[in-house]
Design a protein around this motif. Sequence first.
Motif, PDB file in Angstrom:
ATOM      1  N   VAL B 103      -6.669   3.732   0.633  1.00 58.48           N
ATOM      2  CA  VAL B 103      -6.026   3.964  -0.811  1.00 58.48           C
ATOM      3  C   VAL B 103      -5.533   3.228  -1.617  1.00 58.48           C
ATOM      4  CG1 VAL B 103      -4.854   5.725  -2.231  1.00 58.48           C
ATOM      5  CG2 VAL B 103      -5.587   6.384  -0.396  1.00 58.48           C
ATOM      6  N   THR B 104      -5.876   2.700  -3.028  1.00 58.29           N
ATOM      7  CA  THR B 104      -5.256   1.822  -3.291  1.00 58.29           C
ATOM      8  C   THR B 104      -4.851   1.336  -4.652  1.00 58.29           C
ATOM      9  OG1 THR B 104      -7.710   0.531  -2.224  1.00 58.29           O
ATOM     10  CG2 THR B 104      -7.177  -0.885  -4.179  1.00 58.29           C
ATOM     11  N   GLU B 105      -3.672   0.671  -4.643  1.00 56.32           N
ATOM     12  CA  GLU B 105      -2.714   0.708  -6.035  1.00 56.32           C
ATOM     13  C   GLU B 105      -3.535  -0.531  -6.786  1.00 56.32           C
ATOM     14  OE1 GLU B 105       1.066   0.844  -5.608  1.00 56.32           O
ATOM     15  OE2 GLU B 105       1.711   0.941  -7.814  1.00 56.32           O
ATOM     16  N   TRP B 106      -3.440  -0.218  -7.979  1.00 54.28           N
ATOM     17  CA  TRP B 106      -4.083  -1.570  -8.941  1.00 54.28           C
ATOM     18  C   TRP B 106      -3.170  -2.504  -9.599  1.00 54.28           C
ATOM     19  CZ3 TRP B 106      -8.695  -3.582  -8.347  1.00 54.28           C
ATOM     20  CH2 TRP B 106      -9.832  -3.160  -7.974  1.00 54.28           C
ATOM     21  N   ASP B 107      -2.934  -3.405  -9.424  1.00 50.68           N
ATOM     22  CA  ASP B 107      -1.846  -3.912 -10.585  1.00 50.68           C
ATOM     23  C   ASP B 107      -2.590  -4.299 -11.778  1.00 50.68           C
ATOM     24  OD1 ASP B 107      -0.032  -5.098 -12.549  1.00 50.68           O
ATOM     25  OD2 ASP B 107       0.202  -6.680 -10.930  1.00 50.68           O
ATOM     26  N   ILE B 108      -2.400  -2.873 -12.883  1.00 51.54           N
ATOM     27  CA  ILE B 108      -3.250  -3.221 -14.483  1.00 51.54           C
ATOM     28  C   ILE B 108      -3.222  -4.208 -14.928  1.00 51.54           C
ATOM     29  CG2 ILE B 108      -4.251  -0.917 -14.258  1.00 51.54           C
ATOM     30  CD1 ILE B 108      -1.877  -0.500 -16.495  1.00 51.54           C
ATOM     31  N   ALA B 109      -1.514  -5.405 -14.705  1.00 51.50           N
ATOM     32  CA  ALA B 109      -1.249  -6.200 -15.340  1.00 51.50           C
ATOM     33  C   ALA B 109      -2.135  -7.224 -14.886  1.00 51.50           C
ATOM     34  CB  ALA B 109       0.087  -6.402 -15.648  1.00 51.50           C
ATOM     35  N   THR B 110      -2.255  -7.167 -13.850  1.00 55.45           N
ATOM     36  CA  THR B 110      -3.371  -8.564 -13.207  1.00 55.45           C
ATOM     37  C   THR B 110      -4.398  -8.242 -12.746  1.00 55.45           C
ATOM     38  OG1 THR B 110      -2.529  -8.096 -10.764  1.00 55.45           O
ATOM     39  CG2 THR B 110      -1.263  -9.668 -12.206  1.00 55.45           C
ATOM     40  N   GLY B 111      -4.738  -7.024 -13.055  1.00 51.52           N
ATOM     41  CA  GLY B 111      -6.635  -6.801 -12.622  1.00 51.52           C
ATOM     42  C   GLY B 111      -7.101  -6.824 -11.238  1.00 51.52           C
ATOM     43  N   ARG B 112      -5.815  -6.996  -9.886  1.00 52.80           N
ATOM     44  CA  ARG B 112      -6.021  -7.087  -8.488  1.00 52.80           C
ATOM     45  C   ARG B 112      -5.110  -5.798  -7.923  1.00 52.80           C
ATOM     46  NH1 ARG B 112      -3.019 -13.097  -8.789  1.00 52.80           N
ATOM     47  NH2 ARG B 112      -5.265 -14.267  -8.117  1.00 52.80           N
ATOM     48  N   PRO B 113      -5.859  -5.388  -7.269  1.00 55.42           N
ATOM     49  CA  PRO B 113      -5.549  -4.437  -6.353  1.00 55.42           C
ATOM     50  C   PRO B 113      -3.983  -4.774  -5.571  1.00 55.42           C
ATOM     51  CG  PRO B 113      -8.165  -5.092  -5.232  1.00 55.42           C
ATOM     52  CD  PRO B 113      -6.864  -6.081  -6.854  1.00 55.42           C
ATOM     53  N   ARG B 114      -2.742  -4.189  -5.807  1.00 56.26           N
ATOM     54  CA  ARG B 114      -1.312  -4.068  -5.864  1.00 56.26           C
ATOM     55  C   ARG B 114      -1.376  -4.710  -3.843  1.00 56.26           C
ATOM     56  NH1 ARG B 114       2.402  -0.865  -9.408  1.00 56.26           N
ATOM     57  NH2 ARG B 114       1.811  -3.146 -10.550  1.00 56.26           N
ATOM     58  N   THR B 115      -2.017  -2.866  -3.855  1.00 48.60           N
ATOM     59  CA  THR B 115      -1.376  -2.703  -2.214  1.00 48.60           C
ATOM     60  C   THR B 115      -2.466  -1.913  -1.868  1.00 48.60           C
ATOM     61  OG1 THR B 115      -0.065  -0.523  -2.696  1.00 48.60           O
ATOM     62  CG2 THR B 115       1.002  -2.744  -1.754  1.00 48.60           C
ATOM     63  N   HIS B 116      -3.358  -2.249  -0.972  1.00 49.18           N
ATOM     64  CA  HIS B 116      -3.703  -1.244   0.074  1.00 49.18           C
ATOM     65  C   HIS B 116      -2.970  -0.120   1.043  1.00 49.18           C
ATOM     66  CE1 HIS B 116      -8.111  -2.721  -1.788  1.00 49.18           C
ATOM     67  NE2 HIS B 116      -6.933  -3.845  -1.308  1.00 49.18           N
TER      68      HIS B 116
END
Lengths: 1046, 914
Positions: B103-116
Amino acid sequence: MSPTETPEAVKEVEKPNEPMEKKSSEISTKEPGADRNTLATPTEEEVERRKRRNRDRQRRRKENRHAIREGLAGTGGIGSKEVKEALDEDRMVRVAVGKRPNKPQTPKKKNSGESKASTNNAVVLAEGNGGSGVSSWRMSSALGGRFLPLDMVFSQDEKFFLLAHSCSLKIYSTKTSLQVREFNLDGKPSEVITSFKLDPLDSSKVYISTSASTICFVDWTTGKLVKSWQLSNIRTIQCLAICLDERAEDEETHGILYVGGSRPENPPIIIQRVKLSLSVAPIEGRIYVVPKSSPITYMQALDQGSIVTAIAGNTLIIGNKNTEEDSSDKKSWGVFRQYPMSFHLACMDAYIPSRSDMIAQKGEKSNRESRREVDQLGDVVVGDNQGALHLFHNVLRAKGVSKGSPVISKMHWHRSRVQAIKWTLDGRKYIISGGSETVLVIWQLGTGFKQFLPHLGATIQNIAISPQGSSYGVGFADNSVMVLSTTEFKPTSSVTGIQSRVFRLEKDTEYPRFTCVTHPTLPNRLLLASPSSQTDLYSSAPSLQTFDISSNRQIYRQALTKNNVTSVNQGPDEYRIKEPNLPHLAITKDGKWLASIDEWKPPKKRPFNPNQDGRSLQEDDSDQSEVSLKFWKWGEKSLSWELATIVKSPHPSSSSGPEEVLDLVAAPRAHLFATLAGDGSIRLWKPKVRARDGARLRGEDSEITVWSCRKVIKFSRGKKEQQVLAQNLLGGMGPQKVWWGSATFSEDNSVIAAAVPSSLGDSAIYLADPSSGAIVHFLSGLQVGETAEIAILERYLIILGTSKLLVWNMVNGTAQWEFNLRILLSVDNPVTHLAVDYVSQTFAITISQPDAQSPKVFIFEAPHPTPVHVQRFDCGYQIMALIATDTGKGYVTLDNQARVRCLSPILAGPVQHVSAGDEEEEQEALADAEEDEPTIGILSGAYLSTTTHTMSVEDRMDLDYHKGDGIVDHVVSREALENILDSTPSYAIGSLEYKFDQVLQLFAKAPLLSGDGDRDRNDREGVEEKGGLENGSGNGDGNGEDAMEE
Amino acid sequence: MTHVSLHRCRFIDFPPSQITALAFSHPSAPASPYPPPKNLRLAIGRANGSIEIWNPLSGAWVYESTLAGGKDRSIEGLTWIQDHDSHGRGLLRLFSIGYSSVVTEWDIATGRPRTHTDCNGGVIWSIAAQPQLHSSEKVNQDDQEACAQKIAVGMQDGTLTILSTAGGKGALSYIKTLMRAGTSKSRVLSMVWQNRHTVVSGMADSTIRVWDIRTGRAISRLSLNKDRGRDVLVWAVRALPNGDLVSADSRGEVCFWDGDKYALKQRIKGHHGDCLALEVGGISGDTVISGGVDMKTILYKHTGEVRKWGQVTLRRFHKHDVRAMAAYECGKFSVIASGGVDMTPIIIPLRQFFDEAQLEIPAVPQSPIVTSVPESRLIMSWWEREVKIWRIQELGYDEKKGDELYLFPGEEEGRGRKLLSRIVLANDEYITSASISSPIPQNGGHVLAVSTIAEVKLFLLRPPRPSSDSTSLRVSKITIPDSLRLETQEDEDGSDDEMEEDIDLANEGARLVRISPNRQWLSVVTPDSRVLIVKLAVEPPADPKSKVTITFESSVFELPRQDRPGSAPRAPPPPITDTPSKRRPKRLAPRVDEGDLETYPRTINHHLFSSTSDLLAVSDLSGYLDTYILANSTWKLNPKNPLLPRLNSSLSTLTFRPSFPSPSPPSTSSTTNPEDRLILITSKENHILELHLTTGVLSDWSRRNPPTHLPLEFRKLKPHATGTFFETSQWEAKQRLWIWSANWLWMFDLLKDLPEVKPRAEAARGKLGSGAGHKRVMTGGLVVSGPIVNPPLPTPVKTNTVGTVTDSEWEGEGYDDDEDGGGASRAVVPTSTQKKRNKGGVKGAFWSSNRYKNMLGFLPVGCREEILIKGEGWKSGQVLEAMEMVVVERPMWDVKMPPRFCKDAGSSARGGTM
């Protein structure tokens, strides 16, 4: 006898010779000017001689007859006008023909192998016609007819169902599908039933509303009218709705109806509430004015009259009555809501659960809550003409309706107009609908599933649900009605009317011809090409319906061509794919073989190239069209017509496509069919029996019959050749002609006549010998216009053209008499029909124009221009087919409302007498019975039983002939001899040898046997015609028209 | 006399990606009387692993950003949660699943996955978030675990894994696995939380299972009839507000289940083929919408107690399978977003299903992926991992063909274009941005900058050797020094020590890169929206043989961004929603949680150098603008920057107004920079503003032509603008602004003033419909909504059956939209009247065309040229100044789609509406 007859004819021709040129022909017996062109131009001497002879004969004539003849045939105007008036006024124009000799027929009959019985018949007829001057023809009441597209009504016990014709209500038994009772509306012929509803209070009564704004209250169990009311505010009642049980406002009230109708003044369409009472006039109260003046197509009153729903145009209308008790008369009836939809609404049904339903649903307790629930419900479903069903949820009651738009479920399965829709009775779970897809769709509302009952064969027009819900009554567009059981979807009973086309008469419309023949041995059976939709004027007719006019029932129905009733009938560009049509049918006289022509034309593509002219377009069409000739054998076991032979393109054309077959006739005495096609040729088709090769299936015959073309009689240029010729001659200016043609056999198969257009727009008639294929005579310049039909009755060739009716004496080579149709009709293209009844030796014509007041049938005897009988029909109908039964029953007419009337000679009995032998008594008894009970039904019974003997009668004819040789000869000789000897003046007689040969031939000639066309017989007419032919063809060549090709 | 030579090209084979998942950031609140929260976002997951974030913004539907995916990645499910916060301002977190066990959590501010977070249970098939804690529920506010939303994921083997999100961003921890009894394993295809304790899962073995997460047991098992012996796949399951369940399955049936007894209440078969998507709507949950592989979207409504649910209508919005749906309702805002294999998201009005048209968002990206170098006649496109460069051939004059002026000489195949280079990046991430420099003198080629979310790469593209036959460019990589010094300018007081640290620019990743027009500066917007700028020294080659030398200056400047009040949008005045409990009257229902997106609204979405390369403008999603001025070879924040206004929404595009053919001398002498006028186009209502950056005031044109003067058609346009092009002329006074989007092209002549639009038009503005399309004039069913009760009798009132839309109605709702494929007839009258009005004003102030669809670009290619015109209607010797443009289209019919699963679907198609 013949001495009295023949001169008469001659005289009639003679008389108007002097004023010939100036006369604009009316009823006249003048010799047409055209005759002189075609026939031997009578020399001055001839004329003189004839005149002399006439004078001599006139002396021998009775005075009274003389006078009449003079009056008729004499100097034009007055006499003919009288006749015209006589015809118009429909008096029985009984010219006292007195002892009009029918004798001349006799020799002919003998020649053609008829028994002497027919002589008797003719004599009897003549006697019947004779002294009295009373019509000896009787018209039966109308049979058949069309079921109105109204929902059928089931009786409360579902044992009967009620259907309506335009003027009558018919009660049928569910069990037997037979008509039990009938209630006839005794009104003007224009008054038709518009709606009928069972009285909810008394299920034995029914309310009928008519277009003349009358409401009849009828007890259908007895067929008696109880009471009728006349509404004053409405001119035409369009719809009727009866609520179940509106509280009787007072004792006087008999019933309360809701009536939607149109009125002459503004506002044009209103809904009225009508209080009926037995004593006083109905009290009408306008409750709603339909916006946009769309006619109300369906209306319902529900919930004890507190809800009225209707559809008009594209609007659904729901009215709720004010529920306050103190609502005075001043107050409006209630609140009407209207829901305008995008498309025209075609059908509607509303459902509101009754309290008993609710109780049943909720169990015994019907507490207050559940009742409130009931109050909020009530759904309406409508079907539009685009095929969508719209289900309005919970809209019926004003209280339960939310302010916004209601929830409308849209359900779309039908491809085109939803014709009928109904809720089933089981608690609003199902809707059934039907339309032109011929599929009954059962919608299960809860699940979205649909159940289909496909292949019903015709457009569904109405659906009714029986009171207990055990059966559906489905009305189809092909004039049939079916009762289906709800559980098994099996038809429990079905009623089928005549499936001929039905249409309203309008000006400037070309009506299609009905293809229809009678069964030769079962005279009550009508074989007609039936379209899949009765009301669609231009739909094809791919099926053959056999209809028993005596019992008013369909015997069977069989598809003779491929049809697409159940498949998609639209091409990719949404043009309609038509089925093949059956333009011609013919049946042999023994009823064993049926020939049919089916033609199929490709659907018209929409984008027309504007550069192309009309002709090339039409040719393109014909290129792809398909014509085939099929021969069907009557299968005794299968009781249907079994296909024996298919001939694709019976008249192949060298250039393109098959030639259109213009006429198909069956020879009266042989297994022989003739087709006349646009290539100007007649093809004769005969069967050949061949042993079957190879393995045989069980039950099959050991031999098969194959029909093939045996002879091609090419007599004129075909359509295309003439077009080419016209183009060459006129520099391409040749007008695009409508091509037509008509063919007929003589009764004894000795002559086949064909009428095709000549290059001048007139008819050219060719007489050919079917046995040799040689053209023996050619008639042209008769100025009859386009020949609609021709027929041969003994020695007379009857030509019914667009401009006149001409009776041509083939023996004399002269016109016996003619009758200008323009006296009666002003239009150019009247609808005409001609039929010849060989039994009564008469022919009948109908001439009508689309807007004619009332069509009439004239029955003539060939030698005389005076109709034997004139029969007037009701207003507003048009006779679309006229058929002779050839079994002594006279004529059958079929009109544009699918109704059949029989026109039969009263003393047709002798036909039965003929069939001598041991059955004679029986026949007599039957004939007696027939006289006692003049209804057709009984008649038919009599005829049905005789039919089996017909062939034996024919067989016996030969014997008769041989036995009574002397007598026959005697009769023959008188006329025949006269024809030979008197036809030409003595000085014009060529060699005596020739004359002698002719006479000798006459005496030595072998009899013509039935069913044997190959026998070499060169009968008298043939000889005569050859004489005429020489002259005629000479003239014809001289005129440079219509050169013959053999 | 002007002329536009237009190349219409469709050769760019950009592959849009299928939509696989849709999720709104907030739970639907149909009963709420408030407008939707400002932080509402829609995440659209695509099969290529990208997630697009859209802002519904009162029906404007603004594209904001893309969380770029990568190679072999896919989004199969999306869900948002909101961290528990007593004020309803918890962080909004987006989770996704792909075809993997994480399950991927996204950091929408950076556009990068935050954690997997790996769930260790095989492939995850479905994901669903626990409903938010209802205010009435009494829990210990300090118990984070109890307050937070849990996430349930469904596994391949039929188990459910419960994950906890407690602990703020990035925290996702395993709680428990719900195992099922029995050995048979089947996938968990769909999931929904019936309430905070009950999860309902639709399985692939014809069952729906109900689990209690407290006990971890399966409470119930709802069995569906097998479909001709095959297992029924439960593709979607949803819970109604009253607790009842709805499921959609592979039989095409929608089943309604009792939420207490777990018994089947009703099943409705509507679809021919699998029903893949399902959503629930309506104020009391009385509407259900399903979509399936037969392309149909079916609306069901609760129709009373007796018949319960009924299929009301169906439409065919999509051209292929409907894969995903998401409903959101708040106040009047009531939409369903649906998407599928046809790659086109469609916003469907939910409550106004009958009355309003749907809004179709083009499948092509809303940010430009094509650019051009007019000097070299190059077109460059970039997507996923590849960059393609084409050359558009010159227009020629074919002697043989006589009067036909513009023909490409040469062969038919590949006529008029040539693929010069195709660069495929070796890394997994997708390209976020690319920029190509103008040609280096001496035939030195171009510098190409390409960025992914993890890397920035520079390439040198050199023209082919004259000796070789090949036409393709020679590509060589330019290494970026990994130890550049990062200089951060501290704002006011320079006294602070300059932060000095090394930065590995190449591995910083970038949201946007751009090379300045004079090739001296490379600006990089990092994923976390820092603006870095580095100076390049591009030395043209001395002789044609040698190579361009590119050197980096040693330091990278980080440009400061002006602090703005709060990160929440619409700063002034401070949102009332900040303290909802205090301001709102008690009797009203509590305000819907706004949620918090943290720094996401400050994400930079545009940055642009002026043509003189001494101005840099940067805009962010909340409508702020930061501008920088080059002074003394250092970039400084524009001193007038605080004066710049905040826009009503994020910018859809911006451009500098070129200065050289200035018709009049600069109005303000203080302006040192002639080209300081920045034209901005906002995404909401397409306002056009022009600012003087050096003074921070609106330009004269903008003063004369406030946004209210813009033509109404323009302000109503959706989708919003994607790009602009400014056309000027050296000879005549011409300043024309071309604005284009995926579906339209507008031109404004800035030398002319816009006609004044009557203020009346403004009155109806801001009226919010459902948030989807405009109002339908006529539907297939009822003509107007609601019955007409007792119309006036003698002269029936004209009902709205035939396009007679009253003026006010028109102004507010209806406008002509060619994109509406709903088959409903539209009002014809209003547009014409509107046009008349416009024509009555200044003629030719604007022009528009809807001719080009699915445009990727409207770009200049080739320098302007003068053509001597011959022929009729032209004066002899007249010079035609031709602007050579290229319209890059990506027609959807050209996009390959997988074969349709449902064979008979097209047979009964009836123009999209049935």
